[in-house]
Each structure stands twice: as C-alpha cells, then as structure tokens.
Scaffold this motif. Structure first.
Motif, PDB file in Angstrom:
ATOM      1  N   ALA A 145       0.833  -1.212   0.000  1.00 25.78           N
ATOM      2  CA  ALA A 145       0.000   0.000   0.000  1.00 25.78           C
ATOM      3  C   ALA A 145       0.867   1.263   0.000  1.00 25.78           C
ATOM      4  O   ALA A 145       0.539   2.253  -0.671  1.00 25.78           O
ATOM      5  N   ASP A 159       1.998   1.694  -3.463  1.00 22.20           N
ATOM      6  CA  ASP A 159       0.901   2.230  -4.280  1.00 22.20           C
ATOM      7  C   ASP A 159       0.770   3.742  -4.084  1.00 22.20           C
ATOM      8  O   ASP A 159       0.543   4.476  -5.046  1.00 22.20           O
ATOM      9  N   GLU A 160       0.912   4.193  -2.839  1.00 20.04           N
ATOM     10  CA  GLU A 160       0.859   5.642  -2.580  1.00 20.04           C
ATOM     11  C   GLU A 160       1.995   6.374  -3.285  1.00 20.04           C
ATOM     12  O   GLU A 160       1.805   7.465  -3.803  1.00 20.04           O
TER      13      GLU A 160
END
Length: 181
Positions: free
Chosen positions: A64, A67-68
């Motif tokens: 995650a 992804d950021e």
C-alpha cells in the motif's frame, strides 16, 4: 518539543542562531552516503527477518505504501521532478516503508538501532536539504521497494536482503553523484 530541539542541537544536528532561531545543520554528502552504506550493511538483516516473520498483513502495508508512492506520478512538474508537496510526501512514505520493514522484523535490538535519533534524522536530512529528485529516481526507489515487499510476501529472506542492499547502495551512490562536495 523543546527537549527534542535541545537534544538535536547538543548532538550537532541543529544549530541555534542568535535572534534567528534554530536550523538544520548542513550535512555533507559523504556523511549521508556513509549512513546509506551503513544501512546497506544492516537493513538487509531487517528484511531477512521480516521475510521469515512477516505476514500477509505486513506485506499488504508495504505494498500500500508503494501504491501511494506510485500515485505521486501525476504531480510531476516540468523538468520531471515532483512538486514540493509530492516530494515531501515521497520522503514520508519512504521513511514509513523502511520503518514498516523493520517493525515486521520483530527484532527489538535492531528496531532500537534504526529508530535511534541519528539514523532517523540522517535518513531524512539529505532529502530536505535538496531540491526534489527526478521522478526517474523516485521510480527506481519504488521499484526496489516493491522488490523488497514482494520478497517479504513470498517469505524469501535472501531476495529481501538483496533488494534492501541494492536500494541503500543506489541511494549512497546517488547522494555522492548529486552532491559531490
């Protein structure tokens, strides 16, 4: 807050100026490169442990964060650099990523080493002293982060250690290339 400022000043990371407050002491590229080389020697241990001890939830946190970092791409300015707010966010995400790997390792002594004020301060100090890097450098950083996260998800300690070592060596070389003082 005041205690933290006094401690950082006593450790030589901040300098106090009469009538103008406190500022980050300039840290030369060689010192920052040395920190990355130290991290290249030590952080693979964290990554190995994280690959052995980590779970799917911890791997998902790492993914995650990657992804950021990828989501920052639309905030590239002319010249191929991230805008100021995206640059600051990239630095925060990078530090969160490394802290998450180390926390996943579950090794108290190694975690204390990494969270020591000097290591954390020097990790981010070079970033804030410079203009944002090109997005190509950010993409390389995130590609290596993804390799680390994937190795942890696969529970492959050797691959996790190798990707972590290459990540830190890349940054040590980049610091010296961009700031050869």
């Amino acid at each position: 807050m005041c205690d933290a400022i006094l401690r950082l000043a006593a450790e030589g990371l901040l300098e106090q100026r009469q009538k103008s407050g406190v500022s980050l002491r300039g840290i030369d590229a060689a010192a920052i490169a040395d920190v990355y080389r130290l991290r290249a020697a030590v952080e693979p241990l964290f990554a190995e442990r994280a690959a052995v001890r980590g779970d799917a939830q911890q791997a998902a946190v790492l993914e995650a964060l990657c992804d950021e970092m990828d989501a920052l791409r639309p905030q590239v300015c002319p010249g191929g650099v991230l805008d100021e707010s995206a640059w600051r966010r990239a630095v925060q995400l990078d530090m969160q990523f490394h802290a998450a790997v180390i926390d996943a390792a579950g090794q108290r002594l190694l975690t204390q080493f990494y969270h020591h004020e000097h290591v954390l301060a020097l990790h981010g100090a070079w970033y804030v002293q410079h203009e944002p890097l090109s997005y190509d450098h950010q993409e390389t950083m995130n590609r290596l982060h993804r390799e680390i996260a994937a190795a942890i998800r696969r529970q492959d300690p050797a691959a996790a250690a190798d990707a972590t070592r290459r990540h830190n060596e890349y940054w040590a070389d980049l610091v010296l290339e961009l700031d050869p003082r």
